[in-house]
Design an enzyme around this catalytic site. Structure first.
Site, short mmCIF file in Angstrom:
data_model
loop_
_atom_site.label_atom_id
_atom_site.label_comp_id
_atom_site.label_asym_id
_atom_site.label_seq_id
_atom_site.Cartn_x
_atom_site.Cartn_y
_atom_site.Cartn_z
N GLY A 137 2.57 1.84 10.82
CA GLY A 137 3.50 2.96 10.68
C GLY A 137 4.22 3.33 11.96
O GLY A 137 4.85 4.39 12.03
N SER B 220 3.64 -2.54 10.33
CA SER B 220 5.09 -2.51 10.54
C SER B 220 5.79 -3.80 10.13
O SER B 220 6.76 -4.23 10.79
CB SER B 220 5.41 -2.14 12.01
OG SER B 220 4.94 -0.84 12.29
N HIS C 30 -9.45 0.64 4.95
CA HIS C 30 -8.15 0.84 5.61
C HIS C 30 -8.38 1.79 6.79
O HIS C 30 -9.19 2.72 6.72
CB HIS C 30 -7.15 1.45 4.62
CG HIS C 30 -5.76 1.48 5.17
ND1 HIS C 30 -5.35 2.44 6.07
CD2 HIS C 30 -4.70 0.65 5.01
CE1 HIS C 30 -4.10 2.21 6.42
NE2 HIS C 30 -3.67 1.12 5.78
N ASN D 78 0.86 -1.19 0.00
CA ASN D 78 0.00 0.00 0.00
C ASN D 78 0.90 1.24 0.00
O ASN D 78 1.48 1.58 1.02
CB ASN D 78 -0.89 -0.04 1.25
CG ASN D 78 -1.68 1.24 1.44
OD1 ASN D 78 -1.79 2.07 0.53
ND2 ASN D 78 -2.25 1.42 2.63
N GLU E 89 -5.07 -5.57 10.53
CA GLU E 89 -4.05 -4.56 10.80
C GLU E 89 -4.35 -3.87 12.13
O GLU E 89 -5.22 -2.97 12.19
CB GLU E 89 -4.06 -3.50 9.70
CG GLU E 89 -3.84 -4.05 8.31
CD GLU E 89 -3.33 -2.98 7.37
OE1 GLU E 89 -2.16 -3.06 6.99
OE2 GLU E 89 -4.09 -2.05 7.06
N GLU F 262 -6.85 4.22 7.90
CA GLU F 262 -6.68 5.65 7.63
C GLU F 262 -7.94 6.24 6.98
O GLU F 262 -8.26 7.41 7.18
CB GLU F 262 -5.42 5.88 6.78
CG GLU F 262 -4.16 5.69 7.63
CD GLU F 262 -2.93 5.25 6.88
OE1 GLU F 262 -2.88 5.38 5.65
OE2 GLU F 262 -2.01 4.74 7.56
N LYS G 211 0.07 4.21 -0.20
CA LYS G 211 -0.60 5.38 0.39
C LYS G 211 -0.43 6.59 -0.55
O LYS G 211 -0.43 6.42 -1.77
CB LYS G 211 -0.09 5.65 1.81
CG LYS G 211 -0.11 4.40 2.67
CD LYS G 211 0.07 4.67 4.12
CE LYS G 211 0.22 3.37 4.87
NZ LYS G 211 0.05 3.50 6.30
C1 PEP Z 1 -0.67 -0.08 6.15
O1 PEP Z 1 -0.82 1.13 6.03
O2 PEP Z 1 -1.51 -0.85 5.69
C2 PEP Z 1 0.49 -0.57 6.86
C3 PEP Z 1 0.51 -1.79 7.26
O3 PEP Z 1 1.52 0.34 7.06
P1 PEP Z 1 2.97 0.00 7.68
O4 PEP Z 1 3.48 -1.25 7.02
O5 PEP Z 1 3.78 1.18 7.38
O6 PEP Z 1 2.76 -0.23 9.15
#
Ligand code: PEP
Length: 261
Positions: free
Chosen positions: A181, A220, A105, A18, A175, A107, A20
């Site tokens: 992040g 992460s 997601h 992703n 997630e 976000e 973003k």
């Molecule tokens: C994400 O935004 O779906 C995500 C898992 O981000 P990160 O890997 O940076 O934690």
């Protein structure tokens, strides 16, 4: 009572990136490096997908050409067309060469107030257009601290994954919001518990479709922890944010599958 089947024997894992709101400037070289690095042996072990910003999707899809790497968008609108300034219809994602879309997601749930119901409607829109919907779920830090993780997951699964989901049209991405992040990752035993719980819910609701639906872990994931995370039972791949922005790191996560049987 009959024991719920939690095995996932027929699942090909997928590592999904992703991007973003990133990728301007270096997206072509990133795609080239991914295509070059995703070798035949790796392709037999794991699928790869990338989700660039919608405005880059058509170019990314073209650059991928006939490489066996899928592309998709990070969101879609529920409607096929209409007065929805700034939104992208699922059908347009198909036109741009995408075959998948992320819905729900965290976000978007936070930034755009997306409820489970909205997420479910978007998943149905994805199916209408022939896209695979990656339905994202996950608890907030406070919810984990208060011991409510599994209740939150049950509610999000029930509300965000529509009836009609199966292993071909839906991927569930677990997630934990506090892990996205931040560099924080749950204990392996917590990931295992959450994924076993999600599998059980999916099997109870969708039968064999739920037994073979991919459940991704996201939050992460890096080359250094992918081996441990991807080996956890019922973890069928990763949804990767930050580490998908460097082809070396993204390929490094896929490498976790090279020697897996
Ligand atoms: C994400 O935004 O779906 C995500 C898992 O981000 P990160 O890997 O940076 O934690």
């Amino acid at each position: 009572m009959k024991e719920i089947v939690t095995m996932t024997p027929d699942i090909t894992p997928i590592v999904a990136g992703n991007w973003k709101m990133n990728g301007s400037g270096n997206s072509q070289s990133m795609v080239r490096e991914l295509v070059e690095g995703f070798d035949t042996e790796l392709r037999q072990k794991v699928d790869m997908a990338i989700f660039p910003p919608a405005i880059l999707l058509e170019r990314v899809s073209n650059w991928l050409g006939d490489a066996t790497i899928a592309s998709g968008a990070q969101d879609c609108h529920a409607n096929a067309s209409g007065a929805h300034t700034g939104d992208t219809a699922a059908e347009m994602i198909v036109d741009a060469g995408g075959s998948m879309v992320l819905v729900g997601h965290s976000e978007r749930r936070v930034d755009h107030n997306e409820s489970n119901k909205i997420v479910a409607t978007k998943a149905e829109a994805a199916w209408r257009a022939g896209l695979v919907a990656f339905v994202c779920i996950g608890e907030l830090e406070a919810e984990r601290r208060s011991g409510n993780t599994l209740d939150v997951l049950a509610e999000q699964l029930a509300g965000s994954v529509p009836d009609g989901a199966n292993a071909a049209n839906t991927v569930v991405a677990y997630e934990p919001v506090w892990a996205i992040g931040t560099g924080l990752v749950p204990e392996a035993s917590d990931v295992e518990e959450a994924h076993a719980f999600i599998r059980k819910q999916l099997v109870e609701r969708f039968g064999n479709g739920g037994a073979t639906m991919r459940i991704l872990y996201g939050g992460s994931v890096k080359p250094g922890n992918a081996g441990e995370l991807m080996a956890i039972k019922n973890v069928d791949g990763a949804l990767v944010g930050g580490a998908s922005l460097k082809s070396e790191d993204f390929l490094g996560i896929c490498e976790a599958y090279r020697n897996m049987t």
